[in-house]
Every structure is written in structure tokens, then in C-alpha cells.
Design a protein around this motif. Structure first.
Motif, PDB file in Angstrom:
ATOM      1  N   GLU A 289      15.031  -4.947 -17.856  1.00  0.00           N
ATOM      2  CA  GLU A 289      14.750  -3.694 -18.509  1.00  0.00           C
ATOM      3  C   GLU A 289      16.022  -2.988 -18.269  1.00  0.00           C
ATOM      4  OE1 GLU A 289      12.106   0.420 -17.834  1.00  0.00           O
ATOM      5  OE2 GLU A 289      11.267  -1.560 -17.493  1.00  0.00           O
TER       6      GLU A 289
ATOM      7  N   LEU B 193       6.706  -1.124 -22.023  1.00  0.00           N
ATOM      8  CA  LEU B 193       5.258  -1.415 -22.478  1.00  0.00           C
ATOM      9  C   LEU B 193       4.651  -1.974 -21.944  1.00  0.00           C
ATOM     10  CD1 LEU B 193       6.184  -0.518 -26.023  1.00  0.00           C
ATOM     11  CD2 LEU B 193       5.057   1.093 -24.395  1.00  0.00           C
ATOM     12  N   ARG B 194       5.295  -3.689 -21.285  1.00  0.00           N
ATOM     13  CA  ARG B 194       4.511  -4.381 -20.517  1.00  0.00           C
ATOM     14  C   ARG B 194       4.061  -4.433 -19.360  1.00  0.00           C
ATOM     15  NH1 ARG B 194       6.830 -10.012 -23.302  1.00  0.00           N
ATOM     16  NH2 ARG B 194       6.762  -9.848 -25.143  1.00  0.00           N
ATOM     17  N   LYS B 195       4.250  -3.639 -18.800  1.00  0.00           N
ATOM     18  CA  LYS B 195       4.392  -3.107 -17.156  1.00  0.00           C
ATOM     19  C   LYS B 195       2.648  -1.913 -17.351  1.00  0.00           C
ATOM     20  CE  LYS B 195       8.978  -2.153 -15.542  1.00  0.00           C
ATOM     21  NZ  LYS B 195       9.840  -1.816 -14.617  1.00  0.00           N
TER      22      LYS B 195
ATOM     23  N   GLU C   3       9.904  -2.678 -24.864  1.00  0.00           N
ATOM     24  CA  GLU C   3       8.951  -4.458 -25.360  1.00  0.00           C
ATOM     25  C   GLU C   3       8.345  -4.332 -23.228  1.00  0.00           C
ATOM     26  OE1 GLU C   3       5.781  -6.527 -26.503  1.00  0.00           O
ATOM     27  OE2 GLU C   3       6.444  -5.299 -27.225  1.00  0.00           O
ATOM     28  N   LEU C   4       9.310  -4.414 -23.083  1.00  0.00           N
ATOM     29  CA  LEU C   4       9.285  -4.473 -21.173  1.00  0.00           C
ATOM     30  C   LEU C   4       8.901  -3.224 -20.589  1.00  0.00           C
ATOM     31  CD1 LEU C   4      12.372  -6.735 -20.707  1.00  0.00           C
ATOM     32  CD2 LEU C   4      10.301  -7.189 -20.319  1.00  0.00           C
TER      33      LEU C   4
ATOM     34  N   ASN D  43      13.280 -16.657 -27.008  1.00  0.00           N
ATOM     35  CA  ASN D  43      12.270 -15.852 -26.498  1.00  0.00           C
ATOM     36  C   ASN D  43      12.246 -15.069 -25.070  1.00  0.00           C
ATOM     37  OD1 ASN D  43      10.287 -14.413 -28.120  1.00  0.00           O
ATOM     38  ND2 ASN D  43       9.377 -16.322 -28.503  1.00  0.00           N
TER      39      ASN D  43
ATOM     40  N   GLU E 189      12.351 -12.483 -22.337  1.00  0.00           N
ATOM     41  CA  GLU E 189      11.693 -12.071 -21.600  1.00  0.00           C
ATOM     42  C   GLU E 189      11.277 -13.097 -19.652  1.00  0.00           C
ATOM     43  OE1 GLU E 189       7.786 -12.525 -25.273  1.00  0.00           O
ATOM     44  OE2 GLU E 189       8.639 -14.340 -25.032  1.00  0.00           O
ATOM     45  N   SER E 190      12.253 -13.411 -20.185  1.00  0.00           N
ATOM     46  CA  SER E 190      12.484 -14.403 -18.845  1.00  0.00           C
ATOM     47  C   SER E 190      12.928 -13.218 -17.750  1.00  0.00           C
ATOM     48  CB  SER E 190      12.176 -15.776 -18.357  1.00  0.00           C
ATOM     49  OG  SER E 190      10.814 -15.716 -19.409  1.00  0.00           O
TER      50      SER E 190
END
Length: 108
Positions: free
Chosen positions: A62, A106-108, A103-104, A53, A56-57
Motif C-alpha cells: 500500500e 479494501l482487502r484489509k 485494492e490493497l 499478479n 499482490e504480494s
């Protein structure tokens, strides 16, 4: 309008299931099982190369996953089906990058 079971049962009747309009993820999981296995291989490769994962960082992830998605798509368009570095399908890597990008977003 009150939702009813697809078989016409009322909501409180035994065996009733109110699922009208709900997301039918089985259409994706079962319909694209082979493709998702390949995308899973991309994720596994990345986890071994970097970390679980860790994607993610990634700073400016994006944009960077969008660029990676396009690079793999272009390689496939040039006729290279399998990435010689990873021995994975460019199409699977394109899909993985598209999912990471989404995914990134949608996380905003």
C-alpha cells in the motif's frame, strides 16, 4: 417503500428489472474505455517484467504503490507525458498504482 422497475412494472411482471441504486459499472467501463486500455497496458507490462499478479504480494504494498503513484504523477507534472523506460503514459501508471493501492486497502 417497495422498489419498482424504472418503467413502473411490478417486480413480478414480465420484463421487470429491479436495479435501482445498483452499481452502474458500465459508466466506468464504457466511459473510460481508452483510459482503461492504457491502464491494462501498464498491468501487462508489469506482469511481463515481474509476474502475473505479483503486485499482490509486495511487502508494504500500500505504501509502496502510493509512492510509485506520486512519482508518476510528479513526472507528468514536470511535463513528461510518456515514461521513457516503459513508453507508457505516466497518467496510466498513476492510475494503475492508485488501483493497486485501493485494492490493497479494501482487502484489509
Amino acid at each position: 417503500m417497495k422498489e419498482t422497475d424504472p418503467t413502473g412494472r411490478s417486480p413480478n411482471a414480465p420484463g421487470a428489472k429491479l436495479d435501482e441504486g445498483k452499481n452502474r459499472l458500465g459508466l466506468v467501463l464504457f466511459g473510460f474505455a481508452r483510459a482503461l486500455q492504457q491502464v491494462g497496458r501498464v498491468g501487462t507490462y508489469g506482469a511481463k517484467k515481474y509476474s502475473d499478479n505479483g503486485w499482490e504480494s509486495v511487502p508494504d504494498g500500500e505504501r509502496r504503490y502510493t509512492d510509485a503513484m506520486f512519482r508518476h504523477l510528479m513526472k507528468e507534472a514536470e511535463g513528461e507525458v510518456i515514461d521513457p523506460e516503459t513508453e507508457l503514459y505516466h497518467a496510466a501508471q498513476t492510475a494503475w498504482n492508485a488501483l493497486a493501492r485501493l485494492e490493497l486497502m479494501l482487502r484489509k
